[in-house]
Design an enzyme around this catalytic site. Structure first.
Site, mmCIF file in Angstrom:
data_model
loop_
_atom_site.group_PDB
_atom_site.id
_atom_site.type_symbol
_atom_site.label_atom_id
_atom_site.label_comp_id
_atom_site.label_asym_id
_atom_site.label_seq_id
_atom_site.Cartn_x
_atom_site.Cartn_y
_atom_site.Cartn_z
ATOM 1 N N GLY A 271 2.726 2.086 5.277
ATOM 2 C CA GLY A 271 3.936 1.323 5.614
ATOM 3 C C GLY A 271 4.610 1.861 6.866
ATOM 4 O O GLY A 271 5.054 1.092 7.730
ATOM 5 N N CYS B 77 1.377 0.338 -8.912
ATOM 6 C CA CYS B 77 2.519 0.816 -8.127
ATOM 7 C C CYS B 77 3.699 1.095 -9.039
ATOM 8 O O CYS B 77 4.527 1.954 -8.758
ATOM 9 C CB CYS B 77 2.890 -0.194 -7.056
ATOM 10 S SG CYS B 77 3.146 -1.838 -7.695
ATOM 11 N N GLU C 74 5.812 -3.362 0.767
ATOM 12 C CA GLU C 74 5.714 -3.089 -0.682
ATOM 13 C C GLU C 74 4.906 -1.808 -0.825
ATOM 14 O O GLU C 74 3.684 -1.838 -0.856
ATOM 15 C CB GLU C 74 5.019 -4.254 -1.398
ATOM 16 C CG GLU C 74 5.698 -5.605 -1.231
ATOM 17 C CD GLU C 74 6.924 -5.776 -2.114
ATOM 18 O OE1 GLU C 74 7.142 -4.939 -3.017
ATOM 19 O OE2 GLU C 74 7.662 -6.755 -1.895
ATOM 20 N N GLY D 150 0.844 -1.200 0.000
ATOM 21 C CA GLY D 150 0.000 0.000 0.000
ATOM 22 C C GLY D 150 0.874 1.242 0.000
ATOM 23 O O GLY D 150 2.032 1.210 -0.428
ATOM 24 N N SER D 151 0.327 2.317 0.516
ATOM 25 C CA SER D 151 1.040 3.597 0.494
ATOM 26 C C SER D 151 2.194 3.610 1.500
ATOM 27 O O SER D 151 2.199 2.848 2.477
ATOM 28 C CB SER D 151 0.053 4.718 0.849
ATOM 29 O OG SER D 151 -0.511 4.444 2.121
HETATM 30 P P1 NAD Z 1 -3.488 2.343 1.253
HETATM 31 O O1 NAD Z 1 -2.179 2.516 1.911
HETATM 32 O O2 NAD Z 1 -4.521 3.380 1.449
HETATM 33 O O3 NAD Z 1 -4.162 0.962 1.744
HETATM 34 C C1 NAD Z 1 -3.516 -0.267 1.570
HETATM 35 C C2 NAD Z 1 -3.996 -1.249 2.615
HETATM 36 O O4 NAD Z 1 -3.492 -0.846 3.891
HETATM 37 C C3 NAD Z 1 -5.505 -1.329 2.764
HETATM 38 O O5 NAD Z 1 -5.861 -2.674 2.994
HETATM 39 C C4 NAD Z 1 -5.781 -0.458 3.967
HETATM 40 O O6 NAD Z 1 -6.957 -0.798 4.660
HETATM 41 C C5 NAD Z 1 -4.553 -0.736 4.826
HETATM 42 N N1 NAD Z 1 -4.178 0.338 5.751
HETATM 43 C C6 NAD Z 1 -4.254 1.664 5.524
HETATM 44 N N2 NAD Z 1 -3.757 2.342 6.580
HETATM 45 C C7 NAD Z 1 -3.364 1.419 7.500
HETATM 46 C C8 NAD Z 1 -2.779 1.488 8.807
HETATM 47 N N3 NAD Z 1 -2.500 2.650 9.380
HETATM 48 N N4 NAD Z 1 -2.495 0.332 9.446
HETATM 49 C C9 NAD Z 1 -2.757 -0.861 8.861
HETATM 50 N N5 NAD Z 1 -3.330 -0.990 7.636
HETATM 51 C C10 NAD Z 1 -3.629 0.142 6.965
HETATM 52 O O7 NAD Z 1 -3.207 2.116 -0.326
HETATM 53 P P2 NAD Z 1 -4.222 2.014 -1.530
HETATM 54 O O8 NAD Z 1 -4.795 3.344 -1.831
HETATM 55 O O9 NAD Z 1 -5.151 0.863 -1.338
HETATM 56 O O10 NAD Z 1 -3.219 1.586 -2.714
HETATM 57 C C11 NAD Z 1 -2.418 2.486 -3.412
HETATM 58 C C12 NAD Z 1 -1.013 2.526 -2.860
HETATM 59 O O11 NAD Z 1 -0.461 1.217 -2.793
HETATM 60 C C13 NAD Z 1 -0.079 3.299 -3.757
HETATM 61 O O12 NAD Z 1 0.791 4.083 -2.975
HETATM 62 C C14 NAD Z 1 0.692 2.216 -4.500
HETATM 63 O O13 NAD Z 1 1.949 2.617 -4.985
HETATM 64 C C15 NAD Z 1 0.811 1.183 -3.426
HETATM 65 N N6 NAD Z 1 1.063 -0.139 -3.978
HETATM 66 C C16 NAD Z 1 2.311 -0.646 -3.859
HETATM 67 C C17 NAD Z 1 2.612 -1.887 -4.403
HETATM 68 C C18 NAD Z 1 4.007 -2.452 -4.322
HETATM 69 O O14 NAD Z 1 4.160 -3.639 -4.587
HETATM 70 N N7 NAD Z 1 5.019 -1.678 -3.990
HETATM 71 C C19 NAD Z 1 1.609 -2.614 -5.049
HETATM 72 C C20 NAD Z 1 0.327 -2.069 -5.126
HETATM 73 C C21 NAD Z 1 0.066 -0.824 -4.588
#
Ligand code: NAD
Length: 515
Positions: free
Chosen positions: A248, A299, A265, A243-244
């Site tokens: 992370g 991503c 990731e 995720g973001s």
């Molecule tokens: P996001 O960070 O908003 O959410 C991702 C996941 O994390 C969701 O399941 C969400 O519920 C959970 N989450 C959010 N905040 C959290 C916290 N504080 N504690 C625990 N869990 C939490 O991301 P998104 O909008 O769903 O996806 C887009 C982002 O993901 C972009 O930044 C993209 O680059 C990244 N991404 C990275 C990869 C990679 O392999 N590097 C792959 C796909 C997406």
């Protein structure tokens, strides 16, 4: 531009019949507190029940009990489960690809590609289940043997983002399962239906293999609080979080505070260099797929393009022309290359970044909302090109939308240093026919990313390699190569088969009276 065909328009009824194909039954998607909307038309397509934090803790505890049984099953038997899961995915590929499309908005081709990636990782993991090998290592002590053994680790918690609602989980799940770990999955709250479908398929496959323990794999439906539960729960040996970077940072400190293991990731801000010797036709095609594919919501999406000043004026008009020819519309229709953004928030973030880029002196082409009359609750946009004089703050951060910042460069060194000059370090590429440039780009003084490509775009990784990136992208690696080692615990064993007790480093420790 195309219109949504009413026969394929997402609705509660259409989604229900799709979900039934995976064995997901009412009321799992009819009577819940989480409303799921399709980004295609903004329509409500399901209601799912969220998992309470207390239930999540119970599920994790069950996964830990299942681990005690699963870890003693021979790895090739575990591989058989994953092989059968791959077969189930083959059978359900069209339906799952379709579901991914209506839940994320990515075009059907990409939805199907995501399922193929899942099948590929299952094949890889099934083979891997007979290759979880360690080393034997020369020892300084006579009559001794030293070796490394690899053991199952425990419960693997998997947090996933909305944009790859199934493939990223499968990279983790297939490998973790053959490694002897059990799974608890927290999908994005924006894409719970794909998760329910995948979990149902895996449950059915597990039931077909008698020895599979109950609680082997489970899904937690809900928001960030469930991700926090996985990060903080000491029974979760490994958290693989996608995720973001913001997410992370939040989970990494929690996991570290209890000395758990993490695979992170996170966000990318991927760049590509087009040199004077580049094949411009190929470079334009690669740019389109990498910058516009998945409506800029990968991503690895190409976000920054560095074009040598000798070819800039030739390339840019052609690129703009190609952008103008792209069909933005219903992702289920053949010929569409860009579907909608996931939601309004994402659209607003895109508009804010474009406004900032304009303020920074950028020249913007595209970026406007389209089809608003047809679907007032869906957010379709024309992919944008932003010609920038330099890499300003807005260029240096990831906006998860189709904005391609284009900049000129003169010296090769300058191109590399601009490409590396952002906090993220996921994917990169170069177009060149100059061998020295290609080698330099892939060398230790070239791109600082985890993915470094030549004569292709930065997107579209295969599962055979390890996937992940450096710096603010988190440093994790998953999928192929030796990424499996993160899902296992390494033991170094030294075995004495002599009648003596020699100590390492020649230390003498003579116990009085001992012979
Ligand atoms: P996001 O960070 O908003 O959410 C991702 C996941 O994390 C969701 O399941 C969400 O519920 C959970 N989450 C959010 N905040 C959290 C916290 N504080 N504690 C625990 N869990 C939490 O991301 P998104 O909008 O769903 O996806 C887009 C982002 O993901 C972009 O930044 C993209 O680059 C990244 N991404 C990275 C990869 C990679 O392999 N590097 C792959 C796909 C997406």
């Amino acid at each position: 531009m195309s219109a949504v065909d009413s026969s394929t328009a997402p609705s509660r009824t259409a989604t229900a019949s799709l979900l039934r194909q995976f064995g997901v039954l009412e009321p799992a998607f009819t009577h819940g507190d989480l409303i799921v909307r399709s980004p295609l038309n903004g329509a409500e397509i399901a209601r799912v029940s969220t998992t309470s934090r207390g239930d999540a803790a119970d599920i994790i505890s069950k996964a830990q009990s299942a681990f005690l049984a699963w870890r003693i099953m021979p790895a090739p038997r575990r591989g058989e489960l994953v092989r059968r899961f791959g077969e189930a995915l083959r059978q359900h590929k069209p339906a799952l690809g379709h579901l991914i499309s209506i839940e994320t908005g990515k075009i059907l081709q990409e939805g199907l590609g995501e399922v193929q990636e899942m099948i590929d990782i299952c094949d890889f993991a099934a083979g891997l289940s007979r290759q979880l090998y360690g080393l034997t290592i020369a020892t300084e002590r006579p009559g001794h043997k030293m070796l490394e053994t690899w053991h199952p680790l425990g419960v693997a918690g998997v947090i996933t983002a909305f944009n790859f609602p199934a493939a990223v989980w499968s990279w983790n799940a297939a490998i973790a399962l053959v490694c002897g770990d059990t799974l608890v999955w927290k999908p994005s709250e924006k894409t719970p239906l794909t998760a329910l479908a995948c979990q149902s398929l895996l449950d059915q496959v597990a039931a077909s293999l008698n020895e599979t323990p109950a609680g082997l794999s489970a899904v937690l439906i809900g928001g960030s609080e469930l991700g926090e539960e996985l990060a903080g729960n000491h029974l979760v040996a490994l958290v693989s979080a996608t995720g973001s970077t913001r997410m992370g940072r939040a989970v990494a400190s929690k996991i570290a505070s209890r000395f758990g293991r993490a695979i992170l990731e996170l966000s990318g801000n991927n760049g590509m260099i087009i040199t004077p010797s580049a094949d411009l036709d190929l470079a334009i095609r690669a740019t389109l797929f990498a910058a516009v594919g998945t409506a800029g919501q990968r991503c690895t999406t190409l976000r920054r393009l560095f074009v040598h000043e000798d070819v800039y004026d030739d390339l840019l008009p052609r690129l703009k022309q190609a952008y103008g020819d792209i069909t933005v519309g219903n992702p289920l229709e053949a010929g569409t290359l860009a579907g909608p953004l996931i939601d309004k928030q994402s659209f607003e973030a895109m508009q804010a970044s474009l406004a900032q880029a304009r303020e920074d002196g950028g020249m913007i082409t595209g970026g406007e909302r389209v089809h608003a009359g047809l679907w007032p609750d869906a957010y379709y946009v024309r992919p944008a090109i932003a010609e920038m004089m330099r890499q300003t703050e807005v260029v240096r951060r990831e906006t998860f939308a189709p904005i391609l910042y284009v900049m000129r460069y003169r010296e090769f060194e300058e191109g590399i240093s601009q490409l590396n000059g952002v906090p993220q370090g996921l994917a990169s590429s170069i177009f060149t026919h100059d061998l020295r440039e290609a080698e330099r780009f892939t060398s230790s003084t070239g791109s600082d990313c985890g993915i470094v490509n030549v004569n292709m775009g930065p997107t579209g990784a295969e599962i055979g390699g390890a996937f992940g990136g450096e710096k603010d992208t988190g440093g994790g690696r998953e999928a192929g190569s030796d990424a499996w080692k993160s899902y296992m615990r390494r033991a170094t064993n030294t075995i004495n088969y002599s009648d003596e007790l020699p100590l390492a480093q020649g230390i003498r420790f003579d116990v009085p009276g001992a012979s």
